[in-house]
Design a protein around this motif. Structure first.
Motif, PDB file in Angstrom:
ATOM      1  N   ALA A  38      64.350 -24.845 -35.064  1.00  0.00           N
ATOM      2  CA  ALA A  38      63.239 -24.088 -35.650  1.00  0.00           C
ATOM      3  C   ALA A  38      63.738 -23.246 -36.825  1.00  0.00           C
ATOM      4  CB  ALA A  38      62.584 -23.200 -34.591  1.00  0.00           C
ATOM      5  N   ALA A  39      64.874 -22.586 -36.648  1.00  0.00           N
ATOM      6  CA  ALA A  39      65.449 -21.770 -37.726  1.00  0.00           C
ATOM      7  C   ALA A  39      65.791 -22.640 -38.932  1.00  0.00           C
ATOM      8  CB  ALA A  39      66.680 -21.028 -37.224  1.00  0.00           C
ATOM      9  N   SER A  40      66.365 -23.811 -38.678  1.00  0.00           N
ATOM     10  CA  SER A  40      66.759 -24.685 -39.795  1.00  0.00           C
ATOM     11  C   SER A  40      65.547 -25.234 -40.540  1.00  0.00           C
ATOM     12  CB  SER A  40      67.636 -25.838 -39.297  1.00  0.00           C
ATOM     13  OG  SER A  40      66.859 -26.817 -38.638  1.00  0.00           O
ATOM     14  N   ARG A  41      64.390 -25.231 -39.883  1.00  0.00           N
ATOM     15  CA  ARG A  41      63.166 -25.730 -40.516  1.00  0.00           C
ATOM     16  C   ARG A  41      62.306 -24.600 -41.080  1.00  0.00           C
ATOM     17  NH1 ARG A  41      61.155 -31.223 -38.550  1.00  0.00           N
ATOM     18  NH2 ARG A  41      63.001 -32.195 -37.639  1.00  0.00           N
ATOM     19  N   GLY A  42      62.884 -23.412 -41.164  1.00  0.00           N
ATOM     20  CA  GLY A  42      62.205 -22.331 -41.865  1.00  0.00           C
ATOM     21  C   GLY A  42      61.556 -21.262 -41.030  1.00  0.00           C
ATOM     22  N   ALA A  43      61.711 -21.296 -39.701  1.00  0.00           N
ATOM     23  CA  ALA A  43      61.129 -20.225 -38.877  1.00  0.00           C
ATOM     24  C   ALA A  43      61.677 -18.886 -39.360  1.00  0.00           C
ATOM     25  CB  ALA A  43      61.451 -20.436 -37.405  1.00  0.00           C
ATOM     26  N   ASP A  44      60.793 -17.925 -39.510  1.00  0.00           N
ATOM     27  CA  ASP A  44      61.191 -16.618 -40.036  1.00  0.00           C
ATOM     28  C   ASP A  44      61.968 -15.808 -39.013  1.00  0.00           C
ATOM     29  OD1 ASP A  44      61.197 -14.493 -41.974  1.00  0.00           O
ATOM     30  OD2 ASP A  44      59.702 -13.496 -40.725  1.00  0.00           O
ATOM     31  N   TYR A  45      61.502 -15.824 -37.780  1.00  0.00           N
ATOM     32  CA  TYR A  45      62.107 -15.018 -36.736  1.00  0.00           C
ATOM     33  C   TYR A  45      62.319 -15.897 -35.516  1.00  0.00           C
ATOM     34  CZ  TYR A  45      63.302 -10.771 -34.235  1.00  0.00           C
ATOM     35  OH  TYR A  45      63.997  -9.812 -33.552  1.00  0.00           O
ATOM     36  N   VAL A  46      63.499 -15.873 -34.932  1.00  0.00           N
ATOM     37  CA  VAL A  46      63.777 -16.649 -33.726  1.00  0.00           C
ATOM     38  C   VAL A  46      64.541 -15.766 -32.745  1.00  0.00           C
ATOM     39  CG1 VAL A  46      64.822 -18.735 -32.750  1.00  0.00           C
ATOM     40  CG2 VAL A  46      63.962 -18.776 -35.111  1.00  0.00           C
ATOM     41  N   ASP A  47      64.067 -15.769 -31.506  1.00  0.00           N
ATOM     42  CA  ASP A  47      64.764 -15.119 -30.397  1.00  0.00           C
ATOM     43  C   ASP A  47      65.244 -16.202 -29.448  1.00  0.00           C
ATOM     44  OD1 ASP A  47      64.745 -12.274 -30.638  1.00  0.00           O
ATOM     45  OD2 ASP A  47      62.598 -12.266 -30.203  1.00  0.00           O
ATOM     46  N   TRP A  48      66.505 -16.105 -29.030  1.00  0.00           N
ATOM     47  CA  TRP A  48      67.065 -16.980 -28.006  1.00  0.00           C
ATOM     48  C   TRP A  48      67.323 -16.124 -26.791  1.00  0.00           C
ATOM     49  CZ3 TRP A  48      68.230 -17.372 -33.106  1.00  0.00           C
ATOM     50  CH2 TRP A  48      68.178 -18.646 -33.705  1.00  0.00           C
ATOM     51  N   LEU A  49      66.943 -16.603 -25.606  1.00  0.00           N
ATOM     52  CA  LEU A  49      67.165 -15.873 -24.365  1.00  0.00           C
ATOM     53  C   LEU A  49      67.892 -16.756 -23.373  1.00  0.00           C
ATOM     54  CD1 LEU A  49      63.544 -14.501 -23.805  1.00  0.00           C
ATOM     55  CD2 LEU A  49      65.420 -13.363 -25.004  1.00  0.00           C
ATOM     56  N   ASP A  50      68.881 -16.206 -22.728  1.00  0.00           N
ATOM     57  CA  ASP A  50      69.537 -16.906 -21.634  1.00  0.00           C
ATOM     58  C   ASP A  50      70.317 -15.871 -20.837  1.00  0.00           C
ATOM     59  OD1 ASP A  50      70.231 -20.232 -21.361  1.00  0.00           O
ATOM     60  OD2 ASP A  50      71.219 -18.815 -20.015  1.00  0.00           O
ATOM     61  N   ILE A  51      70.468 -16.132 -19.545  1.00  0.00           N
ATOM     62  CA  ILE A  51      71.214 -15.192 -18.707  1.00  0.00           C
ATOM     63  C   ILE A  51      72.710 -15.485 -18.737  1.00  0.00           C
ATOM     64  CG2 ILE A  51      69.281 -14.654 -17.188  1.00  0.00           C
ATOM     65  CD1 ILE A  51      70.542 -16.616 -15.127  1.00  0.00           C
ATOM     66  N   HIS A  52      73.095 -16.598 -19.330  1.00  0.00           N
ATOM     67  CA  HIS A  52      74.504 -16.981 -19.376  1.00  0.00           C
ATOM     68  C   HIS A  52      75.149 -16.516 -20.678  1.00  0.00           C
ATOM     69  CE1 HIS A  52      72.702 -19.825 -16.459  1.00  0.00           C
ATOM     70  NE2 HIS A  52      73.770 -19.429 -15.769  1.00  0.00           N
ATOM     71  N   ARG A  53      76.091 -15.622 -20.554  1.00  0.00           N
ATOM     72  CA  ARG A  53      76.767 -15.049 -21.722  1.00  0.00           C
ATOM     73  C   ARG A  53      77.451 -16.102 -22.588  1.00  0.00           C
ATOM     74  NH1 ARG A  53      76.610  -9.685 -21.367  1.00  0.00           N
ATOM     75  NH2 ARG A  53      76.385  -8.718 -19.340  1.00  0.00           N
TER      76      ARG A  53
END
Length: 178
Positions: A38-53
Motif C-alpha cells: 500500500a505504501a509503495s502504491r502511494g498510501a499517505d499513511y500506513v500503520d502496521w500492528l503486530d504483537i511480535h517484536r
C-alpha cells in the motif's frame, strides 16, 4: 502470497482509482507485505500492528531502507486494543490473523469502527469466505472475493455505502444463484 497481493491491489486500484492519499492499516502485520505494498502504491499513511517484536523490527528496517516518513508507523501492539482508540480512520484495513486462531469475524467487527464510510476491509481466511450470516451481522457486503490454493480472500464494504454498490459476484456465487 505474491499472487494474492497482486490481485487484491488490482481490485483496490480498480475500485478506488488510486491508493494515493489513502490511509491504510495492516492488522496482524507479520512481514508487513500488505502495508508495504500500500505504501509503495502511494498510501499517505500506513500503520502496521503486530504483537511480535521481531516482525515489527523487520518492517521498521524496510521502512528505513525505503526512507519512509513519519506517516508510516510499525507498532508492537495488540490490534484489538489499538482499535479501541485508533488515532484515525482508514480507507483500507488488511485483516490476516493467524489462521489457527479463527479471528476473522472478531477482527472485522473491531476494525469497522476505524473504517471510513467508503472504506474497504480485506479479510483472508484459511478455507472459506465469511458466511452470509457473518456478513449480515457485521453490516457489510462482499465486494470481491478470490482464492489461491487453500486461502480465501475478500474485500468487504459497509452495507449501504457507495463501495457496496460495486459488488461483483464470484463465479461460485453466480452459479449458486441460478
Amino acid at each position: 502470497s505474491e499472487r494474492v497481493r497482486e490481485t487484491v491491489f488490482d481490485w483496490l486500484t480498480h475500485l478506488s482509482g488510486t491508493l494515493e492519499g489513502c490511509d491504510a492499516l495492516d492488522m496482524f502485520a507479520g512481514s508487513g507485505a500488505m502495508g508495504l505494498e500500500a505504501a509503495s502504491r502511494g498510501a499517505d499513511y500506513v500503520d502496521w500492528l503486530d504483537i511480535h517484536r521481531q516482525g515489527i523490527a523487520g518492517i521498521r528496517q524496510a521502512l528505513t531502507r525505503l526512507g519512509a516518513d513519519d506517516h508510516k508507523q510499525a507498532r508492537v501492539a495488540d490490534a484489538f486494543r489499538f482499535l479501541q482508540d485508533a488515532p484515525r480512520s482508514y480507507d483500507v484495513i488488511f485483516i490476516d490473523p493467524p489462521f489457527s486462531l479463527d479471528m476473522q469475524v472478531k477482527a472485522a467487527r473491531a476494525a469497522l469502527g476505524a473504517l471510513k464510510e467508503e472504506g474497504l476491509l480485506y479479510v483472508e481466511s484459511p478455507t472459506e469466505l465469511l458466511s452470509d450470516e457473518a456478513l449480515e451481522s457485521l453490516g457489510v457486503v462482499r465486494v470481491r472475493s478470490g482464492s489461491a490454493g487453500a486461502v480465501r480472500f475478500e474485500l468487504l464494504a459497509k452495507a449501504g455505502s457507495g463501495m457496496a454498490g460495486l459488488v461483483r459476484l464470484s463465479k461460485e456465487e453466480k452459479r449458486s444463484r441460478k
